[in-house]
Design a protein around this motif. Structure first.
Motif, short mmCIF file in Angstrom:
data_model
loop_
_atom_site.label_atom_id
_atom_site.label_comp_id
_atom_site.label_asym_id
_atom_site.label_seq_id
_atom_site.Cartn_x
_atom_site.Cartn_y
_atom_site.Cartn_z
N LEU A 158 0.73 -1.29 -0.04
CA LEU A 158 0.05 -0.04 0.04
C LEU A 158 0.82 1.29 0.03
O LEU A 158 0.42 2.30 -0.74
CB LEU A 158 -0.92 0.10 1.15
N ALA A 159 2.10 1.10 0.77
CA ALA A 159 2.90 2.35 0.58
C ALA A 159 3.46 2.53 -0.71
O ALA A 159 3.64 3.53 -0.96
CB ALA A 159 4.22 2.13 1.73
N ARG A 160 3.75 1.68 -1.54
CA ARG A 160 4.29 1.75 -2.60
C ARG A 160 3.30 2.37 -3.54
O ARG A 160 3.55 3.34 -4.19
CB ARG A 160 4.80 0.33 -3.42
N ARG A 161 2.02 1.93 -3.40
CA ARG A 161 0.97 2.58 -4.28
C ARG A 161 0.76 3.97 -3.97
O ARG A 161 0.70 4.93 -4.85
CB ARG A 161 -0.38 1.56 -4.07
N LEU A 162 0.88 4.23 -2.63
CA LEU A 162 0.50 5.72 -2.34
C LEU A 162 1.82 6.62 -2.85
O LEU A 162 1.69 7.85 -3.26
CB LEU A 162 0.38 5.83 -0.85
N LYS A 163 2.85 6.09 -2.64
CA LYS A 163 4.13 6.77 -3.12
C LYS A 163 4.11 6.98 -4.54
O LYS A 163 4.50 8.10 -5.14
CB LYS A 163 5.43 5.82 -2.66
#
Length: 367
Positions: A185-190
């Motif tokens: 999820l962090a990757r997608r948000l970044k």
């Protein structure tokens, strides 16, 4: 951060900022976080930014239909018998066809209550003359499932409020893919230009912080971790949210310890974590996402009920669906609990945590 602009503005010179995954330590003596000076800051009109972010992530799901389609291959194989049944359907064989269709839905974990409702509705429409061919029956079947998902699964976009930082807590039982889901999820948000801070609130599992630090490196996020074996999860999360507020982060992703839904002592700790972040940012956490293992099928329902009663779940992340032939559990959990599915895990790759799209899901399981 004060800005009327609704787009992200990186103020670090003309070159693109280089992200770091530097470890932020929580001192057991002074309770302070040591954070390097940020290399850039992110300027956005808060209301417009979070609204746009939620919609943008949802729109990405439309372009990732192939991943969803391949991720549900095992469930689709289970339901392929429906096409065979309907290919040469005739009115005289209605009862036999519907009985076999019912069995296919049950095997895929749609659950008895939902399965009976779907089959009886089809039976009524067939006998009344509304459905006159196999293709019409299949379209009606897909329409019934889509209607169930759309009715109770309307808020599939992340609801991040209007204040920064938005706080997302990730909860679940051991082994469900909680920390991995947080990293993805962090990757997608970044990738959408969001400034993300991770909080290693899993203070029970020895390797949890190390695992999350690896994800911080992979995604270019900074991370708050606890020092000392007796650090409390609520303290770690509180300090992380405070730092996120002071340093202008857009989103703080909070990991928590995996726990059985029957362990009431650990479940009480989640309440403390929720209260702790709410004291730092009014209204936080904005989302409490429960991670559920798709391989458990309908057995996930008791887990979801208990977590929801304790902390109030706002959304679900269903993982490992690519290895399961029980994709019907997606419909069951939405219909039974009325909690929207926000993301689904359809593979091992970092991009395989997909925003949930009801229409893409229905098309993927009923090819």
């Amino acid at each position: 951060m004060a800005s009327s602009s609704t787009h992200l503005s990186f103020l670090a010179g003309r070159t693109s900022p280089s992200f770091s995954s530097e470890r932020i330590a929580l001192s057991p003596y002074r309770g302070e976080l040591r954070l390097p000076n940020p290399r850039f800051r992110c300027s956005a009109g808060q209301s417009g930014f979070f609204t746009r972010l939620g919609r943008l992530i949802k729109e990405k799901a439309k372009s990732d239909v192939e991943k969803v389609f391949s991720g549900f291959s095992k469930t689709r194989e289970n339901l392929a018998v429906i096409d065979e049944l309907l290919l040469f359907w005739n009115l005289a064989e209605t009862d036999r066809v519907l009985d076999e269709l019912e069995e296919a839905l049950l095997v895929s974990d749609f659950g008895p209550k939902i399965t009976v409702r779907i089959v009886e509705r089809l039976r009524e429409d067939i006998m009344s003359g509304k459905l006159k061919s196999g293709s019409e029956i299949k379209d009606a079947l897909k329409g019934s499932v889509l209607e169930m998902l759309a009715k109770k699964n309307s808020k599939t976009e992340l609801q991040l409020g209007f204040r920064k930082p938005a706080v997302i807590m990730i909860v679940g039982v051991n082994g469900g893919g909680k920390t991995t889901s947080l990293g993805k999820l962090a990757r997608r948000l970044k990738n959408e230009g969001t400034k993300v801070l991770m909080a290693a609130g899993d203070t029970f599992r020895a390797a949890a912080s190390d695992q999350l630090e690896i994800w911080a490196e992979r995604t270019g996020c900074e991370i708050v971790v606890a020092e000392g074996e007796k650090a409390k999860a609520a303290t770690v999360l509180s300090k992380a949210v405070k730092r996120g507020k002071e340093e202008g982060y857009d989103v703080v992703l909070c990991d928590t310890s995996g726990r059985l839904h029957t362990n009431y002592g650990l479940m009480e700790e989640l309440i403390a974590c929720k209260k702790a972040v709410g004291k730092v940012v009014s209204g936080a956490p904005n989302e409490i996402l429960l991670v559920l293992d798709g391989n458990t099928g309908l057995n996930m329902l008791p887990q979801a009920r208990e977590f929801n009663e304790v902390v109030g779940i706002t959304g679900l992340i269903l993982t490992k669906l690519d290895g399961s032939a029980r994709g019907g559990c997606v419909v069951s959990v939405v219909e039974e609990l009325g909690i929207p599915v926000k993301f689904i895990g359809v593979g091992e790759a970092v991009e395989d945590l997909q925003p949930f799209d009801a229409e893409a899901f229905v098309n993927a399981i009923f090819s």
